[in-house]
Design a protein around this motif. Structure first.
Motif, mmCIF file in Angstrom:
data_model
loop_
_atom_site.group_PDB
_atom_site.id
_atom_site.type_symbol
_atom_site.label_atom_id
_atom_site.label_comp_id
_atom_site.label_asym_id
_atom_site.label_seq_id
_atom_site.Cartn_x
_atom_site.Cartn_y
_atom_site.Cartn_z
ATOM 1 N N ALA A 1 0.817 -1.218 0.000
ATOM 2 C CA ALA A 1 0.000 0.000 0.000
ATOM 3 C C ALA A 1 0.847 1.264 0.000
ATOM 4 O O ALA A 1 0.359 2.338 -0.362
ATOM 5 N N ALA A 2 2.123 1.152 0.390
ATOM 6 C CA ALA A 2 2.988 2.333 0.403
ATOM 7 C C ALA A 2 3.339 2.794 -1.003
ATOM 8 O O ALA A 2 3.802 3.922 -1.191
ATOM 9 N N ARG B 1 7.962 8.759 0.210
ATOM 10 C CA ARG B 1 6.777 8.814 -0.639
ATOM 11 C C ARG B 1 6.640 10.191 -1.268
ATOM 12 O O ARG B 1 6.867 11.220 -0.612
ATOM 13 N N VAL B 2 6.239 10.197 -2.527
ATOM 14 C CA VAL B 2 5.993 11.451 -3.232
ATOM 15 C C VAL B 2 4.591 11.955 -2.921
ATOM 16 O O VAL B 2 4.378 13.151 -2.758
ATOM 17 N N HIS B 3 3.633 11.033 -2.833
ATOM 18 C CA HIS B 3 2.240 11.398 -2.618
ATOM 19 C C HIS B 3 1.786 11.018 -1.217
ATOM 20 O O HIS B 3 2.326 10.093 -0.595
ATOM 21 N N SER B 4 0.784 11.708 -0.741
ATOM 22 C CA SER B 4 0.192 11.397 0.548
ATOM 23 C C SER B 4 -0.760 10.214 0.414
ATOM 24 O O SER B 4 -0.995 9.709 -0.672
ATOM 25 N N ARG C 1 -7.395 13.563 -0.433
ATOM 26 C CA ARG C 1 -8.753 14.114 -0.551
ATOM 27 C C ARG C 1 -8.892 15.399 0.269
ATOM 28 O O ARG C 1 -9.499 16.365 -0.165
ATOM 29 N N ARG C 2 -8.306 15.384 1.451
ATOM 30 C CA ARG C 2 -8.442 16.554 2.335
ATOM 31 C C ARG C 2 -7.773 17.788 1.754
ATOM 32 O O ARG C 2 -8.263 18.917 1.914
ATOM 33 N N THR C 3 -6.641 17.593 1.067
ATOM 34 C CA THR C 3 -5.870 18.731 0.569
ATOM 35 C C THR C 3 -6.146 19.064 -0.889
ATOM 36 O O THR C 3 -5.608 20.035 -1.407
#
Length: 463
Positions: free
Chosen positions: A89-90, A444-447, A453-455
């Protein structure tokens, strides 16, 4: 009363010295065959043939009837990274070449205990997805590969066990000779990518595998960055470089090969090399989709690999066909893209040939290892049935797998091992895996999806 696969007593049948099974159908190389039977003994198919013939020849055996079930070859994963299971999942939503930012830091954070648990977790997932063989591409964890071997043996799955050997080439020969008495371990040598080894090491490793009759595993032409690095360093693309130095041949198992020029396709065909077509990896973290249908037309041998993405044989076969249709079929009006049968074949017998096990497994045939699945076809998804190969590719699910049998031994029954506590192990692995992820220096490049979704500009319910 004839035992039924619906009954838990089926588990005990596989303890018998010999077993005669009468399924609804067998999935043979030429297609589904009804009114056929198999006799299993000593871990192999002793007899495969028309039911009347088999029953007459073995009247001493009580037949086990399996209504509503197809007996099919187990899936063979032609490319896996067993010790990366904690980090699946990472890698979601990450750009390509995540091995530098996620896989290497993750594996370097493992010790003997955590590497064993990670590999066993991946092996259990593979069993649940209908795989009877996994091809381990070589861990970078600082542990003896015997740790990975122990995990697969304890799970009961067959393993083509790659060992990364570019840093210590002399250990390659020792690895190949180490597993003579291990029935489920088939040793292989691996160099992750061409640019980390000298031409001499690449060539010598490939020749050692050729002499030993095993496969030389290497990632080739997977990402644009890798192709460009090779062009800068050698003036040749990775696959071309392997060919130039004498490391490309029938013993080569090239993973991915998503970025191929027409001359490189010809090189693969002429050399006799095999590839691992990893369609889910292309969708999740790749730059392109391998031209698998074209390669098959050219006579290139290939199997299907998960690349550690998800251990689900039916969804892998579906992805293999689906990716070809999207990447190539739509542009050419090819509505079949190899037909359902070809993807089942490449997921079983084709994968066996690609990883060097074609004489042992991959099909339901007399003399082959009894590596197979019992799949419940009496489900809404597959009824009414008109074209079983297509239906298995596009509609079947792993929850229809009643049993996974490897070497004649029952390894999975209705989703869980019959002889060890699978759910308890999964809880243990979740605890250990979580701690490893907290400590590993992943970049990680992405959250996460929730944070994204929040940002994001479209906040949805957060507005």
């Amino acid at each position: 009363m004839t035992p039924s696969p619906k009954s838990e007593t089926m588990q005990h049948l596989f303890a018998h010295d010999e077993l005669l099974l009468l399924p609804e159908a067998l999935l043979l190389p030429e297609g589904p065959a009804h009114e056929y039977a198999v006799v299993i003994a000593d871990g192999i198919f002793q007899h495969v043939g028309p039911a009347r013939e088999v029953l007459a020849a073995r009247s001493d055996l009580e037949p086990v009837r399996l209504p509503g079930h197809i007996l099919m070859p187990g899936f063979i994963d032609a490319h896996h990274h067993l010790t990366q299971s904690f980090g699946k999942a990472a890698g979601f939503g990450e750009p390509s070449e995540i091995f530098r930012r996620i896989w290497i830091p993750l594996e370097h954070s493992l010790d003997e205990e955590t590497a064993y648990v990670a590999a066993k977790l991946a092996a259990l997932e593979a069993l649940r997805g209908g795989f009877t063989t996994v091809t381990e591409a070589g861990t970078r964890a600082p542990v003896d590969v015997a740790t990975v071997a122990a995990a697969t043996q304890d799970t009961g799955i067959r393993c083509v066990l790659g060992m990364v050997c570019h840093e210590e080439p002399d250990h390659g020969e020792q690895h190949l000779a180490r597993w003579d008495d291990a029935t489920l371990i088939h040793p292989s040598l691996a160099i992750p990518i061409p640019e980390i080894a000298t031409a001499e090491t690449l060539r010598d490793t490939a020749r050692l595998c050729a002499d030993a009759g095993t496969v030389f595993q290497i990632h080739v032409n997977e990402h644009l960055a890798a192709v460009e690095r090779s062009l800068e360093r050698h003036g040749r693309r990775p696959l071309e470089h392997l060919h130039d130095i004498g490391a490309l041949g029938p013993h080569t198992l090239a993973a991915h090969t998503t970025l191929l020029t027409p001359p490189e396709m010809r090189l693969l065909a002429d050399s006799g090399a095999a590839i691992s077509y990893n369609p889910v990896a292309s969708a999740w973290k790749g730059n392109a989709v391998a031209p698998a249908h074209m390669l098959a037309t050219l006579g290139v041998r290939f199997g299907l690999g998960t690349d550690g993405t998800r251990g689900d044989g039916f969804r892998l076969a579906d992805a293999a066909e689906f990716a070809q249709r999207l990447a190539y079929g739509l542009d050419t009006g090819d509505s079949s893209c190899g037909g359902g049968w070809s993807w089942l074949e490449h997921a079983t017998a084709g994968s066996a040939a690609a990883v060097g096990l074609q004489e042992l497994t991959g099909e339901i045939a007399t003399g082959k290892a009894a590596d197979f699945l019992l799949v419940d076809t009496n489900v809404p998804e597959l009824q009414p049935s008109r074209d079983l190969p297509w239906e298995l590719v596009r509609l079947a699910n792993r929850d229809q797998i009643t049993a996974v049998v490897i070497g004649g031994q029952l390894r999975l029954w209705k989703g869980w091992p019959p002889d060890w506590d699978g759910p308890a192990f999964v809880e243990h692995a979740a605890d250990i895996g979580g701690k490893v992820l907290e400590q590993a220096p992943l970049q990680r490049v992405h959250s996460t999806s929730v944070e994204h979704r929040r940002t994001s500009n479209g906040r949805g319910c957060d507005r």
